[in-house]
Design a protein around this motif. Sequence first.
Motif, PDB file in Angstrom:
ATOM      1  N   PRO A   7       0.819  -1.219   0.000  1.00  0.00           N
ATOM      2  CA  PRO A   7       0.000   0.000   0.000  1.00  0.00           C
ATOM      3  C   PRO A   7       0.851   1.267   0.000  1.00  0.00           C
ATOM      4  O   PRO A   7       1.932   1.289   0.579  1.00  0.00           O
ATOM      5  CB  PRO A   7      -0.791  -0.096   1.302  1.00  0.00           C
ATOM      6  N   SER A  17      -2.585   4.285   3.997  1.00  0.00           N
ATOM      7  CA  SER A  17      -3.468   3.397   4.735  1.00  0.00           C
ATOM      8  C   SER A  17      -4.308   4.205   5.721  1.00  0.00           C
ATOM      9  O   SER A  17      -3.805   5.159   6.320  1.00  0.00           O
ATOM     10  CB  SER A  17      -2.575   2.405   5.477  1.00  0.00           C
ATOM     11  N   ASP A  34      -6.683  -0.099   2.883  1.00  0.00           N
ATOM     12  CA  ASP A  34      -5.335   0.105   2.352  1.00  0.00           C
ATOM     13  C   ASP A  34      -5.496   0.725   0.978  1.00  0.00           C
ATOM     14  O   ASP A  34      -6.445   0.409   0.248  1.00  0.00           O
ATOM     15  CB  ASP A  34      -4.603  -1.231   2.225  1.00  0.00           C
ATOM     16  N   LYS A  60      -9.312  -3.510   4.605  1.00  0.00           N
ATOM     17  CA  LYS A  60      -8.174  -4.191   5.214  1.00  0.00           C
ATOM     18  C   LYS A  60      -8.443  -5.651   5.561  1.00  0.00           C
ATOM     19  O   LYS A  60      -7.574  -6.485   5.441  1.00  0.00           O
ATOM     20  CB  LYS A  60      -7.761  -3.457   6.481  1.00  0.00           C
TER      21      LYS A  60
END
Length: 252
Positions: free
Chosen positions: A26, A29, A34, A50
């Motif tokens: 990623p 975040s 993400d 996530k």
Amino acid sequence: MSQIVENYRAVHGLRHYPAIEILEQPVASGRTRDVFRHPTDRSLLIKVNKSAPTPRRFFRRWSVLKAVRRVYKNVVPLRRELGEYSRMEAYEAETKRHLQRFSHLVMTDRGVGLVVRASRRLDGTLALTLRKIIQLGIYDKAIDTRMREFLDWYEKSGIVAADVHLDNIVFDETLDSIVLIDGIGDKTFIPLRAWFPIVNKLYKRSRARKIRDEIAYRFMDVTLRKDALRILLWIVGVSLGIDLMDGQLIDG
Ligand SMILES: Nc1ncnc2c1ncn2[C@@H]1O[C@H](COP(=O)(O)OP(=O)(O)O)[C@@H](O)[C@H]1O
Ligand SMILES: [Mg+2]
């Protein structure tokens, strides 16, 4: 989850995109998602929840209540957010001026992904959130003017965006504008803000006031800390007989 993609494609006439693999780590975040670079288009980002996609066995073992909770946590927010992008489509450019541009939904190896336009700084890196800008001490008059424009827009436009705070707002230097990148749609169990425009308006007015107050407080905090250091240096300098600010002896 792939069912939602299909439903949305059907209901909102979204084009069919093949599933893609996201190989990279990623680039940003948040609390729930993400954010990845799009594998082929640098102007886009992909936002994926996530939590790992639920394995099929899992469904059989879990109670109905847990399944309902999962739907409420994962599916409802996505539907509400998409619903808001889709509703905003009907409005003229002014109404969606500060809204992150939603491109399409995609199935990825990490679950359903929301493909959006990336907001950037002039050097090509990802745009900074307002919280970061204040923390770094680079919140200046120009950004403040843009922020005022944004909050004015937020209060007056018809958008339903309940979770607006300093982490969900970025300054896009390439557009010279503030962009709302998250918190779009009403995610409460009973979406009163989406149902009643007056409730939405009153809520947004108080949210905008809180954001203004928070910016003022954080800005003062950072500035005072910088000033406190300067004053401390000055006091030390005076007691040593040296002006530390320019390195000269005070009296000669
Ligand atoms: N369109 C975007 N352009 C630039 N940065 C973004 C964009 N969308 C998200 N980000 C970055 O990713 C972080 C997390 O994204 P966000 O959508 O807020 O996830 P979450 O739902 O977990 O809060 C943001 O705080 C921001 O730094
Ligand atoms: Mg967020």
